[in-house]
Design a protein around this motif. Structure first.
Motif: not given
Ligand code: NAP
Ligand code: FE
Length: 358
Positions: A168-174
């Motif tokens: 699971a890959l979490l990146d706030g910019k999306y």
């Protein structure tokens, strides 16, 4: 007591590029599952394509996942995946594409089975799966659940299989491209997950630890959703963390009455998922033990139940729901022993009517 959440979670800026090698080690022919356009617009799709192209991994892209994905759409994606011999799946988007990716990853492994297998007991074997959330509510990236629309039943129903992501890959910019209404509705979903998991017959000390952590993180971004201050990059990552913690909580307990009542509403009126759950959440707390209700409200930063109700009215702006739809939902709950078993207090029709504001 059991705690099970096998997905490896990474949460940071440039998460996809940082973990390119690990993603690409999962297979030789990728299947990207997205909604119609958001993954393209928020940059997540390009980031995934770039690491695959860099590693020389071919990919197929199915971009027809609708909100509240239907079994029919899942099967369309499955047949393409089988024809193309894909061997790992990357779901990018909100809960709809992520839930769809889980069902597709499983059904591609069950070559001989038809759609009905989604709702039969049997192997949960699935292709390796990567999930990349671009909303901050469902926590689907850390749950084994896939909620699908059943047009034959006129409602939504979780498949009978558990499929967790490998990564699971979490990146706030999306999240920065989210319209405010989607931000408000999906964070409301995360709040409902925490509260329904904490006030749940299957709650454990571990699930409550996740729910508590989720509520505390959630409370930190409340002012952004209410428009009291501008969102900073840290807020977006925080909202993803809150959503994932909430997901880890419901991965152990499941949800409860607000979610159960929401499904008919969403099916029949198209009210977004989080908004529909929020409609029933204050009523659920009102019926729960005063001690539990006070605990979850305080953790999320609400001084009273009334404040939560006002927050919901202000941020989600719910329209009045047709009485007939609410009554159908209530009858469905009363005939659902699995759903009733999650509620740690007595349920009867009068109580459900109060929850439904009837
Ligand atoms: P969603 O249905 O996945 O997406 C809602 C809308 O937001 C779509 O129009 C989507 O566009 C758009 N969108 C997504 N990311 C965006 C971004 N970064 N910028 C701009 N627009 C964006 O909404 P959701 O609330 O996340 O998911 C709801 C589904 O999850 C429901 O089916 C619900 O039942 C399920 N759910 C699952 C679990 C679980 O544990 N598995 C828990 C709760 C809910 P595109 O269509 O173009 O992508
Ligand atoms: Fe939900």
């Amino acid at each position: 007591m059991k705690y099970y959440m096998p997905a490896r979670v990474y949460a940071e800026e440039n998460c996809i590029a940082n973990h390119a090698e690990e993603i690409c080690s999962l297979g030789t022919h990728a299947y990207l599952i997205t909604g119609r356009s958001s993954a393209e617009k928020n940059g997540s799709l390009d980031d995934v394509k770039a690491i695959l192209e860099n590693a020389g991994i071919p990919y197929e892209h199915f971009n027809e996942i609708e909100e509240n994905p239907s079994v029919d759409t899942i099967m369309k994606a499955v047949y393409i995946g089988l024809d193309e011999h894909v061997d790992f799946v990357i779901g990018i988007g909100g809960g709809s594409p992520m839930d769809a990716a889980k069902a597709v990853a499983m059904m591609v492994c069950q070559k001989e089975k038809r759609a009905s297998y989604l709702y039969e007991k049997g192997s949960d074997e699935a292709l390796p799966l990567v999930l990349i959330p671009t909303t901050c509510g469902t926590g689907s990236e850390v749950t084994g659940v896939s909620v699908l629309t059943r047009h034959d039943l006129g409602t939504k129903l979780s498949m009978f299989h558990s499929v967790f992501a490998d990564l699971a890959l979490l990146d706030g910019k999306y999240l920065t491209s989210l319209p405010h209404s989607v931000l408000a509705d999906t964070t409301m979903d995360a709040l409902a997950h925490c509260m329904e998991s904490y006030i749940n017959a299957d709650a454990t000390v571990y699930s409550r630890m996740c729910a508590d952590a989720g509520l505390k993180l959630w409370g930190k971004s409340k002012d952004v959703i209410q428009g009291k201050r501008e969102a900073q990059p840290a807020d977006y990552l925080n909202m993803l963390h809150a959503s994932a913690m909430a997901g880890m909580a419901i991965a152990q307990t499941g949800t409860s009455l607000p979610h159960g009542l929401s499904y008919t509403v969403t099916y029949q009126t198209h009210m977004p998922h989080g908004k529909a759950c929020g409609y029933f959440l204050p009523g659920y707390l009102r019926e729960a033990s005063a001690k539990d209700a006070a605990h979850v409200l305080k953790k999320a930063g609400f001084a009273s139940l009334d404040k939560l109700e006002k927050y919901y009215q202000k941020t989600s702006r719910p329209e009045e729901l047709p009485v007939k739809v609410l009554e159908t939902g209530i009858q469905e709950i009363l005939q659902s022993p699995g759903r009733l078993a999650k509620v740690p207090f007595a349920v009867d029709e009068a109580m459900l009517r109060r929850m439904a504001r009837l």
